[in-house]
Design a protein around this motif. Structure first.
Motif, PDB file in Angstrom:
ATOM      1  N   VAL A   1     -25.739  -1.432 -69.413  1.00 29.17           N
ATOM      2  CA  VAL A   1     -25.777  -0.199 -68.753  1.00 29.17           C
ATOM      3  C   VAL A   1     -25.709  -0.365 -67.136  1.00 29.17           C
ATOM      4  CG1 VAL A   1     -28.044   0.772 -67.840  1.00 29.17           C
ATOM      5  CG2 VAL A   1     -27.806   0.424 -70.352  1.00 29.17           C
ATOM      6  N   VAL A   2     -25.981  -1.539 -66.592  1.00 22.51           N
ATOM      7  CA  VAL A   2     -25.828  -1.844 -65.211  1.00 22.51           C
ATOM      8  C   VAL A   2     -24.193  -1.771 -64.854  1.00 22.51           C
ATOM      9  CG1 VAL A   2     -26.019  -4.452 -64.924  1.00 22.51           C
ATOM     10  CG2 VAL A   2     -26.399  -2.850 -62.962  1.00 22.51           C
ATOM     11  N   LEU A   3     -23.265  -2.363 -65.727  1.00 21.76           N
ATOM     12  CA  LEU A   3     -21.952  -2.518 -65.470  1.00 21.76           C
ATOM     13  C   LEU A   3     -21.393  -1.046 -65.582  1.00 21.76           C
ATOM     14  CD1 LEU A   3     -20.956  -5.892 -66.919  1.00 21.76           C
ATOM     15  CD2 LEU A   3     -21.266  -5.275 -64.638  1.00 21.76           C
ATOM     16  N   VAL A   4     -21.560  -0.388 -66.649  1.00 26.49           N
ATOM     17  CA  VAL A   4     -20.948   1.016 -66.711  1.00 26.49           C
ATOM     18  C   VAL A   4     -21.462   2.105 -65.682  1.00 26.49           C
ATOM     19  CG1 VAL A   4     -21.022   3.117 -67.934  1.00 26.49           C
ATOM     20  CG2 VAL A   4     -20.705   1.049 -69.157  1.00 26.49           C
ATOM     21  N   GLY A   5     -22.962   1.820 -65.312  1.00 26.19           N
ATOM     22  CA  GLY A   5     -23.632   2.689 -64.234  1.00 26.19           C
ATOM     23  C   GLY A   5     -22.888   2.220 -62.758  1.00 26.19           C
ATOM     24  N   PHE A   6     -22.587   1.092 -62.334  1.00 25.22           N
ATOM     25  CA  PHE A   6     -21.775   0.548 -61.502  1.00 25.22           C
ATOM     26  C   PHE A   6     -20.421   1.286 -61.197  1.00 25.22           C
ATOM     27  CE2 PHE A   6     -19.336  -2.645 -59.145  1.00 25.22           C
ATOM     28  CZ  PHE A   6     -19.669  -2.379 -57.847  1.00 25.22           C
ATOM     29  N   VAL A   7     -19.517   1.035 -62.322  1.00 26.30           N
ATOM     30  CA  VAL A   7     -18.290   1.535 -62.182  1.00 26.30           C
ATOM     31  C   VAL A   7     -18.270   2.984 -62.224  1.00 26.30           C
ATOM     32  CG1 VAL A   7     -16.131   2.065 -63.547  1.00 26.30           C
ATOM     33  CG2 VAL A   7     -17.441  -0.390 -63.682  1.00 26.30           C
ATOM     34  N   VAL A   8     -19.167   3.918 -62.979  1.00 23.09           N
ATOM     35  CA  VAL A   8     -19.303   5.261 -62.537  1.00 23.09           C
ATOM     36  C   VAL A   8     -19.602   5.626 -61.089  1.00 23.09           C
ATOM     37  CG1 VAL A   8     -20.520   7.390 -63.059  1.00 23.09           C
ATOM     38  CG2 VAL A   8     -19.699   5.740 -65.108  1.00 23.09           C
ATOM     39  N   ALA A   9     -20.551   4.808 -60.557  1.00 22.92           N
ATOM     40  CA  ALA A   9     -21.113   5.010 -59.022  1.00 22.92           C
ATOM     41  C   ALA A   9     -19.937   4.842 -58.142  1.00 22.92           C
ATOM     42  CB  ALA A   9     -22.155   3.988 -58.673  1.00 22.92           C
ATOM     43  N   MET A  10     -18.995   3.886 -58.239  1.00 20.01           N
ATOM     44  CA  MET A  10     -17.790   3.454 -57.557  1.00 20.01           C
ATOM     45  C   MET A  10     -16.938   4.590 -57.678  1.00 20.01           C
ATOM     46  SD  MET A  10     -18.115   0.918 -55.566  1.00 20.01           S
ATOM     47  CE  MET A  10     -16.621   0.179 -55.213  1.00 20.01           C
ATOM     48  N   LEU A  11     -16.797   5.231 -58.797  1.00 22.13           N
ATOM     49  CA  LEU A  11     -15.704   6.263 -58.827  1.00 22.13           C
ATOM     50  C   LEU A  11     -16.250   7.409 -58.005  1.00 22.13           C
ATOM     51  CD1 LEU A  11     -14.895   6.066 -62.674  1.00 22.13           C
ATOM     52  CD2 LEU A  11     -13.264   5.592 -60.660  1.00 22.13           C
ATOM     53  N   HIS A  12     -17.419   7.516 -57.756  1.00 28.12           N
ATOM     54  CA  HIS A  12     -17.932   8.563 -56.822  1.00 28.12           C
ATOM     55  C   HIS A  12     -18.333   8.113 -55.361  1.00 28.12           C
ATOM     56  CE1 HIS A  12     -18.696  10.355 -60.848  1.00 28.12           C
ATOM     57  NE2 HIS A  12     -18.339  11.309 -60.483  1.00 28.12           N
ATOM     58  N   ALA A  13     -17.716   7.009 -55.174  1.00 32.65           N
ATOM     59  CA  ALA A  13     -17.958   6.633 -53.732  1.00 32.65           C
ATOM     60  C   ALA A  13     -17.815   7.377 -52.654  1.00 32.65           C
ATOM     61  CB  ALA A  13     -17.629   5.008 -53.509  1.00 32.65           C
ATOM     62  N   ARG A  14     -16.677   8.018 -52.822  1.00 33.33           N
ATOM     63  CA  ARG A  14     -16.154   8.987 -51.687  1.00 33.33           C
ATOM     64  C   ARG A  14     -17.090  10.276 -51.548  1.00 33.33           C
ATOM     65  NH1 ARG A  14     -10.173   7.409 -52.430  1.00 33.33           N
ATOM     66  NH2 ARG A  14     -10.215   5.419 -51.609  1.00 33.33           N
ATOM     67  N   ALA A  15     -17.424  10.825 -52.880  1.00 29.56           N
ATOM     68  CA  ALA A  15     -18.201  11.951 -52.831  1.00 29.56           C
ATOM     69  C   ALA A  15     -19.461  11.690 -52.438  1.00 29.56           C
ATOM     70  CB  ALA A  15     -18.229  12.303 -54.249  1.00 29.56           C
ATOM     71  N   LEU A  16     -20.116  10.412 -52.391  1.00 32.79           N
ATOM     72  CA  LEU A  16     -21.168  10.177 -51.754  1.00 32.79           C
ATOM     73  C   LEU A  16     -21.028  10.209 -50.294  1.00 32.79           C
ATOM     74  CD1 LEU A  16     -22.694   7.348 -54.399  1.00 32.79           C
ATOM     75  CD2 LEU A  16     -23.697   9.876 -53.783  1.00 32.79           C
ATOM     76  N   ASP A  17     -20.017   9.498 -49.879  1.00 33.86           N
ATOM     77  CA  ASP A  17     -19.793   9.568 -48.361  1.00 33.86           C
ATOM     78  C   ASP A  17     -19.841  11.128 -47.880  1.00 33.86           C
ATOM     79  OD1 ASP A  17     -19.391   6.714 -48.201  1.00 33.86           O
ATOM     80  OD2 ASP A  17     -17.207   6.784 -48.332  1.00 33.86           O
ATOM     81  N   ALA A  18     -19.014  11.739 -48.488  1.00 30.90           N
ATOM     82  CA  ALA A  18     -19.128  13.248 -48.151  1.00 30.90           C
ATOM     83  C   ALA A  18     -20.456  13.820 -47.911  1.00 30.90           C
ATOM     84  CB  ALA A  18     -18.057  13.934 -48.882  1.00 30.90           C
ATOM     85  N   PHE A  19     -21.429  13.295 -48.778  1.00 28.88           N
ATOM     86  CA  PHE A  19     -22.816  14.008 -48.798  1.00 28.88           C
ATOM     87  C   PHE A  19     -23.401  13.688 -47.271  1.00 28.88           C
ATOM     88  CE2 PHE A  19     -22.510  14.816 -53.111  1.00 28.88           C
ATOM     89  CZ  PHE A  19     -23.125  16.177 -53.417  1.00 28.88           C
ATOM     90  N   ALA A  20     -22.928  12.910 -46.553  1.00 26.62           N
ATOM     91  CA  ALA A  20     -23.484  12.540 -45.202  1.00 26.62           C
ATOM     92  C   ALA A  20     -23.954  13.939 -44.327  1.00 26.62           C
ATOM     93  CB  ALA A  20     -22.671  11.686 -44.172  1.00 26.62           C
ATOM     94  N   PHE A  21     -23.350  14.782 -44.596  1.00 22.46           N
ATOM     95  CA  PHE A  21     -23.522  15.951 -43.581  1.00 22.46           C
ATOM     96  C   PHE A  21     -24.313  17.328 -44.580  1.00 22.46           C
ATOM     97  CE2 PHE A  21     -20.898  13.789 -40.600  1.00 22.46           C
ATOM     98  CZ  PHE A  21     -21.483  14.165 -39.469  1.00 22.46           C
ATOM     99  N   GLY A  22     -24.747  16.688 -45.817  1.00 21.73           N
ATOM    100  CA  GLY A  22     -25.143  17.797 -46.546  1.00 21.73           C
ATOM    101  C   GLY A  22     -24.260  18.314 -47.787  1.00 21.73           C
ATOM    102  N   ALA A  23     -24.983  19.008 -48.782  1.00 19.85           N
ATOM    103  CA  ALA A  23     -24.057  19.403 -50.010  1.00 19.85           C
ATOM    104  C   ALA A  23     -22.958  20.306 -49.693  1.00 19.85           C
ATOM    105  CB  ALA A  23     -25.188  19.911 -50.920  1.00 19.85           C
ATOM    106  N   ASP A  24     -23.296  21.248 -48.502  1.00 19.89           N
ATOM    107  CA  ASP A  24     -22.411  22.400 -48.148  1.00 19.89           C
ATOM    108  C   ASP A  24     -21.191  21.820 -47.593  1.00 19.89           C
ATOM    109  OD1 ASP A  24     -23.615  24.581 -49.253  1.00 19.89           O
ATOM    110  OD2 ASP A  24     -24.406  25.363 -47.497  1.00 19.89           O
ATOM    111  N   ALA A  25     -21.458  20.786 -46.606  1.00 14.91           N
ATOM    112  CA  ALA A  25     -20.344  20.070 -46.068  1.00 14.91           C
ATOM    113  C   ALA A  25     -19.516  19.071 -47.046  1.00 14.91           C
ATOM    114  CB  ALA A  25     -20.852  19.042 -45.064  1.00 14.91           C
TER     115      ALA A  25
END
Lengths: 254, 343
Positions: B211-235
């Motif tokens: 569970v934790v390994l799969v979760g971590f890999v999926v999260a890492m694939l979204h790392a840049r998307a998470l960065d982009a949320f810094a200024f909000g969902a619309d940004a």
């Protein structure tokens, strides 16, 4: 033809905020959206930026419906600078501008020379290259706006949409930001409050009133006492400056 | 200027350092206890079991190390890592520094599910405590999800729906405990609610680790998307991120990770809230660094907390959630204090 809207409608809870707007942006020029609060400037920009979906009508980019483009494809072409955008994260100017490369990078592709070059160019274009390591929290309002414009430019867009980029800035920074937008080699659509600034920096203006497009044309065609009276509900006289021949709007009291 | 101690260090060094620290803390967890077992015996046990070597060992010591302490330490590590990674994701998506894995009502729902099994006897023995907790977590999460969607779906709405859902399920738990439990049962529930690694064995590892390994890999694939949320969902949307898809995937991911962990060990507080903040002071805000750092630091933190929970009071094991808060809170205060000039 770049961005164009055809009979676009959109609203919230049955209240129409954009009501049948048909508008074409001219390539390489700066189009100003003017109108009072609630006239639909911001809503129209958000629709053009694909942040909201039109209720009816169609928005096209190069004659293709933007709803059919993928988000990434669209973001490589059209960039949007929000009003009042801010963050709590302790990001540097460089971090913020790097975010603009998001649509150009896959989930696994490393940071490459093209990304670095685009970021450097964007920082130079807004004159923030020497402040790239400054933290977001330490920036003035004008510097933040420049950083956000640099983030948008790092997307390498051909169209740039700006929602009241001069809000809350002092007059010097207002002039600087708009002069910057005007000289950028992109097609720009800018929502503006100040009519004199709009006359000064925009090639064409579109006046909105209650979600409808009242008229569109050169500043001379749009900024007439009749239009200003109808759209803003104030009396005005419009003259040419004896100094440089530019339009000047004077508001009349009483 | 920035002052993240590890922001400019070589990633490979930091990863190596983190994994070494994790291995050492797990070895210590296997060594320390009522019966102290030398690290050499730990190494030989692992070698015997994993690589088929035939070192001569005391059977009792080998059994304690392998059957009890190592499985317990590995589950503690998985749990700490999963909670910290979930905290990082939720704080980024909801743009709220108070967001944490239990904010979506998961812990409250799990507690209701657990007491239904433990006290009321739902399932008639066919449903395990973990199963009941997991079902409760999913039920609470669904309710919170419906509430959040029905109210418009913004970040603040998600948080408010989470608060409402948590209150409701906590009240149901209290109702059941107050009306149906005897003193012994109430004590058992309290222990479980504060986090209990006591009954953990290898089958739990085979659930927690994937569970934790799969979760971590999926999260890492979204790392840049998470960065982009810094200024909000619309940004983020304006920068080409498919906001709705990313939100659905990552909310489901954190919910699954948290519900699985809560099902195994109960609700251990503090890790998911505070480790993300602590790690941000170490490596900065980029999620490509933040997520792995949170995984390792969260894991080490919970393993060490588990050791403390076993040795702090002689002849008694404290709930690990008590230790995480008791030692984590002052440590966090220290970090905040030292970092006051960093921003």
């Amino acid at each position: 033809m770049t961005l164009a809207t055809r009979d676009v409608r959109w609203g919230v809870g049955g209240l129409p905020l954009v009501d049948g707007v048909t508008l074409a942006v001219e390539p390489g020029r700066t189009l100003g959206l003017i109108g009072p609060n609630g006239s639909g400037k911001s809503s129209l920009l958000r629709l053009m930026a694909r942040l909201r979906r039109v209720s009816s009508g169609v928005i096209t980019l190069e004659d293709r419906d933007i709803a059919t483009l993928s988000r990434r494809t669209f973001a490589r072409r059209v960039a949007f600078v929000e009003q009042h955008a801010t963050t709590d994260a302790a990001l540097t100017v460089l971090d913020v501008v790097r975010l603009g490369r998001t649509p150009h990078r896959g989930a696994l592709s490393p940071w490459n020379a093209a990304d670095a070059a685009a970021v450097d160019t964007a920082l130079a274009q807004v004159g923030m290259a020497d402040r790239r390591d400054r933290l977001w929290h330490s920036l003035s309002g004008g510097e933040r706006q420049r950083a956000l414009i640099a983030r948008a430019l790092a997307q390498c867009p051909s169209e740039l949409l700006l929602d009241e980029p001069t809000n809350h800035l002092d007059i010097r920074h207002q002039l600087e930001i708009l002069a910057l937008v005007q000289r950028l080699p992109v097609t720009s659509v800018v929502a503006l409050h100040d009519l004199n600034l709009a006359a000064l920096f925009c090639d064409r203006l579109a006046a909105l009133h209650q979600g409808r497009l009242v008229c569109v044309g050169t500043p001379e065609e749009v900024l007439t006492p009749d239009v200003i009276g109808h759209v803003f509900g104030v009396r005005a006289s419009v003259e040419r400056s004896p100094r440089d021949g530019r339009l000047q709007v004077h508001f009349l009291l009483g | 200027m920035t002052s993240w101690p590890l922001a400019s260090a070589r990633p490979i060094l930091v990863v190596a350092l983190g994994l070494a620290g994790l291995a050492l803390s797990i070895a210590l967890a296997a060594s320390i206890g009522e019966m102290t077992i030398p690290l050499e015996v730990i190494a030989k046990t692992v070698s015997n079991r994993l690589f088929g070597t035939t070192h001569a060992l005391n059977r009792i010591q080998e059994g304690v190390v392998w059957d009890y302490r190592l499985s317990r330490a590995v589950v503690a590590a998985c749990c700490g890592g999963a909670l910290a990674v979930s905290g990082v994701i939720l704080q980024a998506l909801l743009r709220n520094p108070l967001a944490e894995p239990y904010v979506l009502g998961i812990s409250a729902g799990a507690s209701t599910g657990a007491v239904l099994v433990m006290i009321v006897g739902v399932g008639g023995g066919a449903v395990t405590l973990s199963g009941g907790a997991f079902a409760g977590a999913v039920a609470a999460l669904s309710l919170v999800g419906l509430l959040a969607l029905g109210s418009g779906g913004g970040s603040d709405r998600v948080l408010l729906a989470g608060v409402a859902g948590s209150q409701l399920f906590n009240a149901m738990t209290s109702f059941i405990v107050a009306t149906a439990a005897n003193a012994e049962q109430a004590r058992g529930v309290l222990f479980w609610l504060l986090g209990n690694l006591g009954g953990v064995r290898w089958p739990d590892v085979w659930l927690a680790l994937p569970v934790v390994l799969v979760g971590f890999v999926v999260a890492m694939l979204h790392a840049r998307a998470l960065d982009a949320f810094a200024f909000g969902a619309d940004a983020a949307a304006a920068m080409g991120v498919s906001v709705t898809r990313v939100r659905v995937v990552l909310f489901a991911l954190t919910a699954a990770m948290t519900a699985a962990m809560v099902g195994i060990v109960g609700s251990i507080g503090f890790v998911g809230l505070v480790i993300p903040h602590a790690v941000r002071f170490l490596v900065g805000h980029r999620h490509a660094r933040l997520l792995p750092a949170a995984l390792v630091v969260g894991a080490v933190f919970l393993v060490l907390a588990d050791i403390l929970s076993r040795v702090l009071v002689a002849q008694q094991v404290l709930p690990v959630g008590v230790v995480t808060a008791l030692f984590g809170a002052p440590a966090f205060a220290l970090i905040l204090f030292r970092a006051r000039h960093a921003r």
